[in-house]
Write a protein that holds these residues in place. Sequence first.
Motif, PDB file in Angstrom:
ATOM      1  N   TYR A   1      72.670  46.832  49.090  1.00 13.18           N
ATOM      2  CA  TYR A   1      71.771  47.286  48.168  1.00 13.18           C
ATOM      3  C   TYR A   1      70.537  48.457  49.027  1.00 13.18           C
ATOM      4  CZ  TYR A   1      73.173  43.849  44.713  1.00 13.18           C
ATOM      5  OH  TYR A   1      73.907  43.308  44.001  1.00 13.18           O
ATOM      6  N   PRO A   2      70.057  49.413  48.411  1.00 16.50           N
ATOM      7  CA  PRO A   2      69.436  50.358  49.041  1.00 16.50           C
ATOM      8  C   PRO A   2      68.092  49.903  49.757  1.00 16.50           C
ATOM      9  CG  PRO A   2      69.325  50.942  46.889  1.00 16.50           C
ATOM     10  CD  PRO A   2      70.469  49.654  46.996  1.00 16.50           C
ATOM     11  N   TYR A   3      67.584  48.696  49.159  1.00 16.67           N
ATOM     12  CA  TYR A   3      66.025  48.392  49.461  1.00 16.67           C
ATOM     13  C   TYR A   3      66.111  46.854  49.837  1.00 16.67           C
ATOM     14  CZ  TYR A   3      64.597  52.855  48.332  1.00 16.67           C
ATOM     15  OH  TYR A   3      64.197  54.455  48.286  1.00 16.67           O
ATOM     16  N   LEU A   4      65.575  46.365  50.892  1.00 22.00           N
ATOM     17  CA  LEU A   4      65.063  44.743  51.001  1.00 22.00           C
ATOM     18  C   LEU A   4      63.659  44.820  50.949  1.00 22.00           C
ATOM     19  CD1 LEU A   4      65.664  42.060  51.294  1.00 22.00           C
ATOM     20  CD2 LEU A   4      66.237  42.541  53.984  1.00 22.00           C
ATOM     21  N   LEU A   5      63.046  44.101  50.251  1.00 21.52           N
ATOM     22  CA  LEU A   5      61.692  43.813  49.950  1.00 21.52           C
ATOM     23  C   LEU A   5      60.967  42.297  50.454  1.00 21.52           C
ATOM     24  CD1 LEU A   5      58.936  44.964  47.434  1.00 21.52           C
ATOM     25  CD2 LEU A   5      59.127  42.427  47.753  1.00 21.52           C
ATOM     26  N   LEU A   6      60.200  42.273  51.313  1.00 23.68           N
ATOM     27  CA  LEU A   6      59.642  40.864  51.649  1.00 23.68           C
ATOM     28  C   LEU A   6      58.202  40.786  51.232  1.00 23.68           C
ATOM     29  CD1 LEU A   6      60.301  40.166  55.413  1.00 23.68           C
ATOM     30  CD2 LEU A   6      61.742  39.683  53.391  1.00 23.68           C
TER      31      LEU A   6
ATOM     32  N   GLU B   1      72.225  31.765  44.670  1.00 24.64           N
ATOM     33  CA  GLU B   1      73.065  32.625  45.380  1.00 24.64           C
ATOM     34  C   GLU B   1      73.317  32.137  46.879  1.00 24.64           C
ATOM     35  OE1 GLU B   1      70.585  34.306  42.111  1.00 24.64           O
ATOM     36  OE2 GLU B   1      70.201  32.927  43.631  1.00 24.64           O
ATOM     37  N   GLY B   2      72.511  31.408  47.485  1.00 27.58           N
ATOM     38  CA  GLY B   2      72.682  30.865  48.624  1.00 27.58           C
ATOM     39  C   GLY B   2      71.374  30.761  49.326  1.00 27.58           C
ATOM     40  N   ILE B   3      71.324  30.889  50.742  1.00 26.82           N
ATOM     41  CA  ILE B   3      70.036  30.655  51.529  1.00 26.82           C
ATOM     42  C   ILE B   3      69.300  32.159  51.622  1.00 26.82           C
ATOM     43  CG2 ILE B   3      69.031  30.111  53.495  1.00 26.82           C
ATOM     44  CD1 ILE B   3      71.813  28.885  54.369  1.00 26.82           C
ATOM     45  N   CYS B   4      68.363  31.911  50.698  1.00 25.11           N
ATOM     46  CA  CYS B   4      67.754  33.364  50.354  1.00 25.11           C
ATOM     47  C   CYS B   4      66.052  33.653  50.945  1.00 25.11           C
ATOM     48  CB  CYS B   4      67.467  33.553  48.903  1.00 25.11           C
ATOM     49  SG  CYS B   4      69.099  33.367  48.077  1.00 25.11           S
ATOM     50  N   PHE B   5      65.827  34.534  51.237  1.00 26.07           N
ATOM     51  CA  PHE B   5      64.446  35.111  51.647  1.00 26.07           C
ATOM     52  C   PHE B   5      64.264  36.599  51.608  1.00 26.07           C
ATOM     53  CE2 PHE B   5      60.849  35.677  54.614  1.00 26.07           C
ATOM     54  CZ  PHE B   5      60.097  34.933  54.353  1.00 26.07           C
ATOM     55  N   GLY B   6      63.214  36.910  50.671  1.00 28.54           N
ATOM     56  CA  GLY B   6      63.497  38.232  50.362  1.00 28.54           C
ATOM     57  C   GLY B   6      64.226  38.576  48.992  1.00 28.54           C
ATOM     58  N   VAL B   7      63.892  39.903  48.420  1.00 25.98           N
ATOM     59  CA  VAL B   7      64.649  40.544  47.336  1.00 25.98           C
ATOM     60  C   VAL B   7      65.230  41.996  47.562  1.00 25.98           C
ATOM     61  CG1 VAL B   7      63.486  39.032  45.695  1.00 25.98           C
ATOM     62  CG2 VAL B   7      62.630  41.253  46.184  1.00 25.98           C
ATOM     63  N   ASN B   8      66.386  42.135  47.110  1.00 21.16           N
ATOM     64  CA  ASN B   8      67.153  43.366  47.169  1.00 21.16           C
ATOM     65  C   ASN B   8      66.603  44.317  45.898  1.00 21.16           C
ATOM     66  OD1 ASN B   8      69.799  41.685  48.410  1.00 21.16           O
ATOM     67  ND2 ASN B   8      68.856  43.346  49.493  1.00 21.16           N
ATOM     68  N   LEU B   9      66.289  45.382  46.116  1.00 19.84           N
ATOM     69  CA  LEU B   9      65.771  46.397  45.201  1.00 19.84           C
ATOM     70  C   LEU B   9      66.993  47.684  44.733  1.00 19.84           C
ATOM     71  CD1 LEU B   9      62.054  46.763  46.133  1.00 19.84           C
ATOM     72  CD2 LEU B   9      63.207  44.924  44.652  1.00 19.84           C
ATOM     73  N   VAL B  10      66.698  48.019  43.669  1.00 19.80           N
ATOM     74  CA  VAL B  10      67.556  49.104  43.363  1.00 19.80           C
ATOM     75  C   VAL B  10      66.452  50.135  42.494  1.00 19.80           C
ATOM     76  CG1 VAL B  10      69.309  50.263  41.981  1.00 19.80           C
ATOM     77  CG2 VAL B  10      69.589  48.010  42.939  1.00 19.80           C
TER      78      VAL B  10
END
Length: 265
Positions: free
Chosen positions: A142-147, A234-243
Motif C-alpha cells: 500500500y502507498p502509505y503506512l500511518l502510526l 488480519e494477523g499481528i498488527c500495528f499501524g494502518v495502511n492508507l490509500v
Amino acid sequence: MQLASMFVHPLKSARGIPYTRAFASWQGLLHDREWLLTDESGRFITARDYPQLLTIRCTLIPGAILFQAPDTAPIAALASEFDTPSATSVWKDHFTAYHGSPRTDAWFSRYLGIPCRLLWLGRHSQRKQKTSDHGLSFADGYPYLLLNQSSLDELNAQLPEQVSQRHFRPNLVVSGAAPYEEDDWKVVRIGAVIFDVAKPCTRCTLTTVNPDNGVPSADGEPLATLIKTRQLPEGICFGVNLVPRNEGLLQLGDPFEVLELRYTF
C-alpha cells in the motif's frame, strides 16, 4: 489531532529520512521506496533477511541519490543511468523496473556480501495498486503506512526497553488520538488530503531490529508483546495502511481528522 512526524524511505529497507513537508501523491510520499535491491533473479531483498540494510543512509539530490554505509565509501546512483527494463517482484506483484550502472550493484554486493542489483522504479511505476489503476512504489502493498503515537506510547509502557517510531518504518505519524483508536478508522483527512484506511498493517520480525545498527533484539521485542496484545483477524498488527483519494502537500502540524468510522453503534 495533528500530523506529528513524516518519513520518506527512498531505498526499500534502508534508513528513512524525516521530513517536515512532503508531497503526498497517489503512489505515496514523493520519492518513497523508489529504489529496490534484488537478487540476480529479480526477487526483492529486504532487511528481514539482511538487517544491515537499515544502516544505509540515503540522501536525495537532483536526478540522483547518494548512498552511505558504515566504513564504506559513498556512491551516487544517477537516475539517467537506470534505463534498462528489468523484471522484478515484490511479494506476489510481478512488474518491470529499471536496472542501471553495474558499479552500484558491486557496491551493494560488497556491503551485503551477496550478489545483488539496484533497480529504480522509473518515472512512471509499472506496478498497480490493489484497488485502483494508480501506480505503486516498491512498498510492501500500500502507498502509505500511518502510526498513532498514542498506540506507540501504550506499547512502550508494556516493554522493558522503549522502541521508536522508526522500528515500524511509517510514512505518517499522528498525535492526539486515543491508543489503538485507529482500529476503527475508515476514512481520515490530513490537511487537504483524504485517505481510505485499507487495512491494519501486519507485522514481522523486522520490528525487532534496532534501526540504528541493524542488530535484532535479544528478547524478540516489541514483536513478542505484540503477539500477546495485537492479534487481529488480519494477523499481528500495528499501524494502518492508507490509500489516498487525492494528492496534496503535507506538513507537520497539519490537522488530522477522522471522517468516517468503520464501526458505528
